[in-house]
Design a protein around this motif. Structure first.
Motif, PDB file in Angstrom:
ATOM      1  N   SER A 169      -4.393   8.326   0.742  1.00 27.98           N
ATOM      2  CA  SER A 169      -4.993   6.991   0.877  1.00 27.98           C
ATOM      3  C   SER A 169      -4.525   6.291   2.150  1.00 27.98           C
ATOM      4  O   SER A 169      -5.277   5.550   2.773  1.00 27.98           O
ATOM      5  CB  SER A 169      -4.652   6.126  -0.346  1.00 27.98           C
ATOM      6  OG  SER A 169      -3.258   5.925  -0.457  1.00 27.98           O
ATOM      7  N   LEU A 170      -3.268   6.525   2.557  1.00 29.87           N
ATOM      8  CA  LEU A 170      -2.740   5.871   3.758  1.00 29.87           C
ATOM      9  C   LEU A 170      -3.368   6.444   5.026  1.00 29.87           C
ATOM     10  O   LEU A 170      -3.749   5.711   5.936  1.00 29.87           O
ATOM     11  CB  LEU A 170      -1.219   6.012   3.812  1.00 29.87           C
ATOM     12  CG  LEU A 170      -0.444   5.413   2.627  1.00 29.87           C
ATOM     13  CD1 LEU A 170       1.051   5.683   2.776  1.00 29.87           C
ATOM     14  CD2 LEU A 170      -0.701   3.922   2.504  1.00 29.87           C
ATOM     15  N   SER A 171      -3.448   7.772   5.097  1.00 28.54           N
ATOM     16  CA  SER A 171      -4.008   8.383   6.302  1.00 28.54           C
ATOM     17  C   SER A 171      -5.499   8.118   6.419  1.00 28.54           C
ATOM     18  O   SER A 171      -6.065   8.111   7.518  1.00 28.54           O
ATOM     19  CB  SER A 171      -3.718   9.888   6.332  1.00 28.54           C
ATOM     20  OG  SER A 171      -4.214  10.504   5.181  1.00 28.54           O
ATOM     21  N   GLY A 175       0.637   0.520   6.705  1.00 26.18           N
ATOM     22  CA  GLY A 175       0.309   1.735   5.962  1.00 26.18           C
ATOM     23  C   GLY A 175       1.033   2.984   6.424  1.00 26.18           C
ATOM     24  O   GLY A 175       0.763   4.078   5.893  1.00 26.18           O
ATOM     25  N   HIS A 176       1.924   2.871   7.393  1.00 26.06           N
ATOM     26  CA  HIS A 176       2.662   4.065   7.828  1.00 26.06           C
ATOM     27  C   HIS A 176       4.145   3.782   7.921  1.00 26.06           C
ATOM     28  O   HIS A 176       4.579   2.617   7.963  1.00 26.06           O
ATOM     29  CB  HIS A 176       2.111   4.592   9.150  1.00 26.06           C
ATOM     30  CG  HIS A 176       0.858   5.383   8.979  1.00 26.06           C
ATOM     31  ND1 HIS A 176       0.807   6.547   8.255  1.00 26.06           N
ATOM     32  CD2 HIS A 176      -0.407   5.144   9.415  1.00 26.06           C
ATOM     33  CE1 HIS A 176      -0.434   7.007   8.257  1.00 26.06           C
ATOM     34  NE2 HIS A 176      -1.192   6.173   8.942  1.00 26.06           N
ATOM     35  N   SER A 222       0.016  11.220   3.015  1.00 27.69           N
ATOM     36  CA  SER A 222      -0.458  10.470   1.849  1.00 27.69           C
ATOM     37  C   SER A 222      -1.940  10.183   2.052  1.00 27.69           C
ATOM     38  O   SER A 222      -2.331   9.540   3.039  1.00 27.69           O
ATOM     39  CB  SER A 222       0.320   9.158   1.711  1.00 27.69           C
ATOM     40  OG  SER A 222       1.667   9.421   1.434  1.00 27.69           O
ATOM     41  N   PRO A 265       0.812  -1.235   0.000  1.00 28.26           N
ATOM     42  CA  PRO A 265       0.000   0.000   0.000  1.00 28.26           C
ATOM     43  C   PRO A 265       0.845   1.284   0.000  1.00 28.26           C
ATOM     44  O   PRO A 265       0.463   2.272  -0.653  1.00 28.26           O
ATOM     45  CB  PRO A 265      -0.812  -0.125   1.294  1.00 28.26           C
ATOM     46  CG  PRO A 265      -0.910  -1.591   1.550  1.00 28.26           C
ATOM     47  CD  PRO A 265       0.393  -2.169   1.069  1.00 28.26           C
ATOM     48  N   LYS A 266       1.965   1.281   0.702  1.00 30.77           N
ATOM     49  CA  LYS A 266       2.803   2.494   0.712  1.00 30.77           C
ATOM     50  C   LYS A 266       3.435   2.714  -0.661  1.00 30.77           C
ATOM     51  O   LYS A 266       3.560   3.838  -1.119  1.00 30.77           O
ATOM     52  CB  LYS A 266       3.896   2.383   1.784  1.00 30.77           C
ATOM     53  CG  LYS A 266       3.384   2.434   3.205  1.00 30.77           C
ATOM     54  CD  LYS A 266       4.476   2.733   4.202  1.00 30.77           C
ATOM     55  CE  LYS A 266       5.474   1.619   4.335  1.00 30.77           C
ATOM     56  NZ  LYS A 266       4.939   0.413   4.966  1.00 30.77           N
ATOM     57  N   ARG A 277      -6.931   5.172   5.400  1.00 34.17           N
ATOM     58  CA  ARG A 277      -7.070   3.759   5.792  1.00 34.17           C
ATOM     59  C   ARG A 277      -6.543   3.504   7.203  1.00 34.17           C
ATOM     60  O   ARG A 277      -7.053   2.670   7.934  1.00 34.17           O
ATOM     61  CB  ARG A 277      -6.305   2.899   4.771  1.00 34.17           C
ATOM     62  CG  ARG A 277      -6.189   1.423   5.114  1.00 34.17           C
ATOM     63  CD  ARG A 277      -7.536   0.711   5.102  1.00 34.17           C
ATOM     64  NE  ARG A 277      -7.372  -0.694   5.433  1.00 34.17           N
ATOM     65  CZ  ARG A 277      -7.243  -1.163   6.680  1.00 34.17           C
ATOM     66  NH1 ARG A 277      -7.270  -0.318   7.681  1.00 34.17           N
ATOM     67  NH2 ARG A 277      -7.108  -2.448   6.904  1.00 34.17           N
ATOM     68  N   TRP A 278      -5.462   4.212   7.597  1.00 29.77           N
ATOM     69  CA  TRP A 278      -4.864   4.047   8.929  1.00 29.77           C
ATOM     70  C   TRP A 278      -4.830   5.415   9.604  1.00 29.77           C
ATOM     71  O   TRP A 278      -3.786   6.078   9.663  1.00 29.77           O
ATOM     72  CB  TRP A 278      -3.454   3.456   8.823  1.00 29.77           C
ATOM     73  CG  TRP A 278      -3.447   2.048   8.305  1.00 29.77           C
ATOM     74  CD1 TRP A 278      -3.590   0.914   9.046  1.00 29.77           C
ATOM     75  CD2 TRP A 278      -3.292   1.609   6.938  1.00 29.77           C
ATOM     76  NE1 TRP A 278      -3.534  -0.201   8.238  1.00 29.77           N
ATOM     77  CE2 TRP A 278      -3.352   0.199   6.946  1.00 29.77           C
ATOM     78  CE3 TRP A 278      -3.121   2.265   5.715  1.00 29.77           C
ATOM     79  CZ2 TRP A 278      -3.235  -0.563   5.774  1.00 29.77           C
ATOM     80  CZ3 TRP A 278      -3.009   1.517   4.561  1.00 29.77           C
ATOM     81  CH2 TRP A 278      -3.075   0.125   4.593  1.00 29.77           C
ATOM     82  N   SER A 319       4.073   9.467   5.252  1.00 24.88           N
ATOM     83  CA  SER A 319       2.863   8.641   5.156  1.00 24.88           C
ATOM     84  C   SER A 319       1.637   9.336   5.754  1.00 24.88           C
ATOM     85  O   SER A 319       0.513   9.124   5.282  1.00 24.88           O
ATOM     86  CB  SER A 319       3.086   7.288   5.832  1.00 24.88           C
ATOM     87  OG  SER A 319       3.388   7.428   7.201  1.00 24.88           O
TER      88      SER A 319
END
Length: 687
Positions: A598-600, A585-586, A596, A47-48, A602-603, A593
Motif C-alpha cells: 500500500s505504501l509503494s 509513507g516511507h 509494503s 499509514p506506515k 501511494r508513494w 516501506s
C-alpha cells in the motif's frame, strides 16, 4: 483456525505507538487497533503503522544464510547452512584480528533492532577488543546529543507528551511531524493549536503540512538556521526578554554569551539566511514572552556540518527563557526510528560505554568489566563516516552490519560503494538483501521486529516491551540469537550465556542504572511501560531538570557559539541550494516501506520540488525530467513545480538515491556528515 491478538510496538518512527498483530497459526494476518489500553497513540496509527505487517511475508525475505559467489555488489550468492556460516565468520574475524589487530574490525548496530540486540552486539565487539562500534544515530541525532549534552548534560525529551498541550507557544525547527510523526502531531500538537490556542512557529525552507498551521513561518536557506538562532538570542538578550531569576540561579556563562551574540543582529541574519529581520524579531519576542513554550527539533537542524552549533544556540534560547522543569514546556530532538534512543543507551558508540557513560569514566568502566568478566579496550573507536575512509586507507578490514543499510544511508555514495567493493570481509545480517548486503561475503537471515520479543525506548524516554507476533520465515533467527551463536564459536560463550531476551534485559538492568527498574516483569505487566530514568521497579521520571541540570555543577552551560556555514553553499557554478525531506509513507532507505504494497503504491517514486518562478526562468514545467547535479554526482528527477518552496532552493525525498548528491564533510563536534545541504545546478532533460 487459532487466531490471537499479540501486543506490539510499532517498528517505524520513535513515537512508541502500540497496536496488535493478528496471528493465525504463526502467520501475521493483519493489524488491529488498540483502543482498550492507555497507549501514547490513543489507538491511532499513521499509514506506515497500518501497513506495518505487509513486508513480513514479502517474497524477498531472506530465509537461509548466503555466501557470495559473484563480484561484490553483483548480488550473486549460494545458500549455506547456519553451521557453515557461523564457522566461516568466526574464523575470518579471528584471522583478521590476529594479522592486523582488533582495530581492523568494526561493527554497526541498528535502531531497528531491540535494546537487547544492540547491547549484545557492542559487548561482542568489545570482547573482540575493539571500540569500533557505531549505529546510524551518528547521521541522525549525534549533533543533538552533543549540543544538548554540552548545554544541559542530557539530550533526552524533557517532558511527557501531555505537557505540550499546555504550551502557549510551540516551535518546530527543522521538524515536520505531520509527515515524520503524524500520530504525535495529530494527538498532541494539533490539539494544542486547535483546542488550546497555542501559537505555532515553524522553521523550515519548505511550506510543509505542519507549516500550514503556523502563525509564523521562517524559511531560511538550508543549513543557515544557526544565523536565525543567533539573531533570536540577540533579540532575547538585548531586549531583556529572558528570565533573569532563572538565568541567575540555574545557568552560568550568560555574560560571555551576551557579548558573543551582540554582532548577530536580525539584520545580519537576514543577509545570511534570507529571512526578513522583522520576522526573526517577531518570532523571538513571541517565543520569549509566551510564559510556557515547547521547542522540538529534528533532522533539518541535526544533519548539518554546523549542526552541533545550531543545537547549542537553540537550546540556549530555551534556557534563557526558563522553559525547563515544569508543566507546559518541552525541549527535545526526535530520533527517526522506533529504538534510536534505546540503541544509543546500550553503548553503541565508539566513545561510549553502556548507559552513555564516556569510555574514560573509570568507575563505570571497572563496574562493567567486573560484571562482564573481561576488559573493555582502552582505545576509542572511529565514527560511522570515518569507517569508510579507514576501509579505503586499508586500516579497516572487516565490517559486521546488523540491521542497517550504510550503502544507501551514507553521504557521497559513490565513495561508500568504492569502500564496500574493496573491504576484505563484510558480514550483513538483515531481513532483506539490502544494497549493503549485495557487497557482503556472508549474509545472515534475521527475524523481523514482529517475529521476536524485544524492548524499545521511544523519544518520550518510554521503555516498552514488544512481543513475538509471528513466526520468522525459513531459518531466519532473532539478531541476538545469531550474535550469541557467533560469540560461542569465537570462544566467548561464558560471557554470552543468554537463553532469551529476558536474560539479556536483566543484565541490562544490572549494568545501566537508569534502566534498573525497567525489568521484564514490569514491562510485561504494564504495556504503557515506564519513563527513564527508572532506578527501581516503582519509579519513573516524567520531567527532567526539575531541580537542576545534569551538568557537573547542576547548572545549564551558556556556551558562546560563533556562526559557521553549512558544509556546502551555492556559488556561480552550482547556484541552487539542494535539500531533502521525508515522506509520511516511507521510512529511511526504504528497506521495509518500499516492500509494503500500500505504501509503494501511494508513494511510488522520487521527484524534486522547484519553485514556480525558478521553473519558469529555466523553462521547466511540472512533470518534466530535470538533471540535478552536484560536485559528487548527477541524478534525473521528475519536476514538481510548486509555490511551497522558496526561490533558489530545490528539495527531494531522500528515501531513494539522494545520497549520491550529498557531501561527506563532518561536524567538528559530533562527526555528523552534511546530509541536508548541497550546492547544485539544474537543467531540463531534453527529448
Amino acid at each position: 483456525m487459532a487466531e490471537k491478538l499479540v501486543p506490539v510496538v510499532c517498528p517505524w518512527c520513535s513515537v512508541g505507538c502500540r497496536f496488535y498483530i493478528v496471528n493465525v497459526n504463526g502467520y501475521p494476518k493483519k493489524i488491529e487497533f488498540d483502543y482498550e489500553h492507555d497507549t501514547r497513540n490513543h489507538g491511532k496509527l499513521c499509514p506506515k503503522g497500518v501497513a506495518a505487517f505487509q513486508y513480513l511475508r514479502h517474497p524477498d525475505r531472506l530465509k537461509r544464510p548466503l555466501k557470495r559467489v559473484g563480484e561484490r555488489g553483483e548480488g550473486k550468492f549460494v545458500e549455506i547452512s547456519w553451521e557453515e556460516a557461523i564457522k566461516e565468520i568466526a574464523q575470518k574475524l579471528k584471522e583478521i584480528k590476529e594479522k592486523y589487530g582488533p582495530e581492523a574490525l568494526a561493527f554497526l548496530g541498528s535502531e531497528r533492532c531491540s535494546i537487547e540486540e544492540n547491547y549484545v552486539l557492542q559487548k561482542l565487539a568489545r570482547a573482540l577488543g575493539t571500540n569500533n562500534i557505531e549505529y546510524v544515530c551518528r547521521m541522525c541525532q549525534s549533533t543533538a546529543v552533543a549540543g544538548k549534552g554540552m548545554v544541559l548534560g542530557h539530550p533526552g525529551l524533557t517532558n511527557p507528551f501531555e505537557d505540550i498541550l499546555k504550551a502557549k507557544v510551540i516551535v518546530l525547527w527543522g521538524y515536520n511531524p505531520a509527515a515524520t510523526n503524524p500520530v504525535f502531531f495529530g494527538q498532541y500538537i494539533e490539539k494544542a493549536i486547535l483546542d488550546n490556542g497555542a501559537k505555532l512557529i515553524v522553521v523550515d525552507p519548505r511550506k510543509t503540512k505542519t507549516a500550514k498551521y503556523a502563525d509564523i513561518h521562517i524559511q531560511p536557506y538550508p543549513g543557515t538556521d544557526l544565523a536565525v538562532a543567533l539573531a533570536m538570542l540577540n533579540v532575547i538578550i538585548t531586549e531583556e526578554l529572558y528570565d533573569k531569576d532563572f538565568v541567575a540561579e540555574r545557568t552560568e556563562g550568560f555574560e560571555e554569551l551576551a557579548k558573543t551574540v551582540e554582532k548577530y543582529t536580525p539584520e545580519w541574519a537576514e543577509k545570511v539566511s534570507g529571512v526578513p529581520a522583522e520576522l526573526i524579531r517577531k518570532a523571538a519576542i513571541t517565543f520569549a514572552t509566551a510564559g510556557t513554550a515547547a521547542l522540538l527539533t529534528n533532522e533539518g537542524v541535526n544533519q548539518h556540518a554546523n549542526g552541533t552549533r545550531t543545537v547549542m544556540a537553540i537550546t540556549e534560547m530555551m534556557v534563557l527563557c526558563g522553559y525547563f522543569g515544569k508543566e507546559g514546556v518541552m525541549s527535545g530532538a526526535i530520533p527517526g526510528a522506533h529504538n534510536g534512543m534505546g540503541a544509543g543507551l546500550m553503548g553503541i558508540g565508539p566513545h561510549e560505554l553502556p548507559g552513555r557513560f564516556p569510555l574514560h569514566a573509570e568507575e563505570h568502566k571497572r563496574r562493567i568489566e567486573e560484571a562482564w568478566g573481561f576488559k573493555i579496550p582502552e582505545k576509542p573507536g572511529i565514527t560511522y563516516v570515518e569507517m569508510i575512509d579507514a576501509i579505503l586507507e586499508g586500516k579497516l578490514k572487516a565490517l559486521y552490519v546488523m540491521g542497517t543499510n550504510p550503502a544507501k544511508a551514507l553521504p557521497n555514495l559513490k565513495k561508500a560503494e568504492e569502500a564496500f567493493k574493496n573491504i576484505e570481509f563484510l558480514v550483513v545480517q538483515d531481513i532483506f538483501l539490502t544494497e549493503t548486503a549485495k557487497y557482503a561475503d556472508i549474509v545472515l537471515p534475521a527475524a523481523a521486529w514482529f517475529e521476536k520479543d524485544g524492548t524499545a525506548i521511544s523519544f518520550e524516554r518510554r521503555v516498552q516491551r514488544s512481543f513475538k507476533a509471528a513466526d520468522a520465515p525459513g531459518e531466519a533467527k532473532p539478531d541476538w540469537e545469531i550474535l550469541v551463536m557467533l560469540a560461542k564459536e569465537l570462544g566467548f560463550g561464558e560471557y554470552f550465556n543468554y537463553s532469551d531476551a529476558d536474560d539479556i534485559l536483566r543484565e541490562i538492568n544490572r549494568i545501566i542504572p537508569p534502566l534498573a527498574g525497567a525489568t521484564p516483569e514490569r514491562l510485561k505487566k504494564n504495556l504503557k511501560g515506564c519513563m527513564i530514568p527508572c532506578p527501581d521497579e516503582n519509579t519513573e521520571v516524567p520531567r527532567l531538570f526539575v531541580q537542576g541540570f545534569l551538568t557537573p555543577n547542576g547548572k545549564a552551560q551558556l556556551i558562546p557559539v560563533e556562526y559557521k556555514e553549512p558544509g556546502e553553499v551555492p556559488d556561480e557554478e552550482y547556484p541552487f541550494w539542494l535539500t531533502n525531506y521525508r515522506l509520511v509513507g516511507h521510512f529511511h532507505t526504504g528497506t521495509m516501506s518500499h516492500r509494503s504494497k500500500s505504501l509503494s503504491k501511494r508513494w511510488p517514486e522520487e521527484y524534486i520540488e522547484i519553485n514556480e518562478n525558478d521553473a519558469k526562468r529555466l523553462g521547466i514545467k511540472d512533470g518534466d525530467l530535470v538533471r540535478v547535479e552536484t560536485r559528487r554526482a548527477a541524478l534525473v528527477f521528475k519536476a514538481k513545480v510548486t509555490p511551497h518552496i522558496r526561490e533558489g532552493v530545490v528539495a527531494a525525498p531522500w528515501h531513494w538515491d539522494f545520497n549520491y548528491l550529498t557531501k561527506d564533510v563532518l561536524d567538528e563536534y559530533a562527526k555528523m556528515p552534511e546530509l541536508k545541504t548541497a550546492a547544485c545546478r539544474i537543467s531540463k532533460v531534453e527529448g
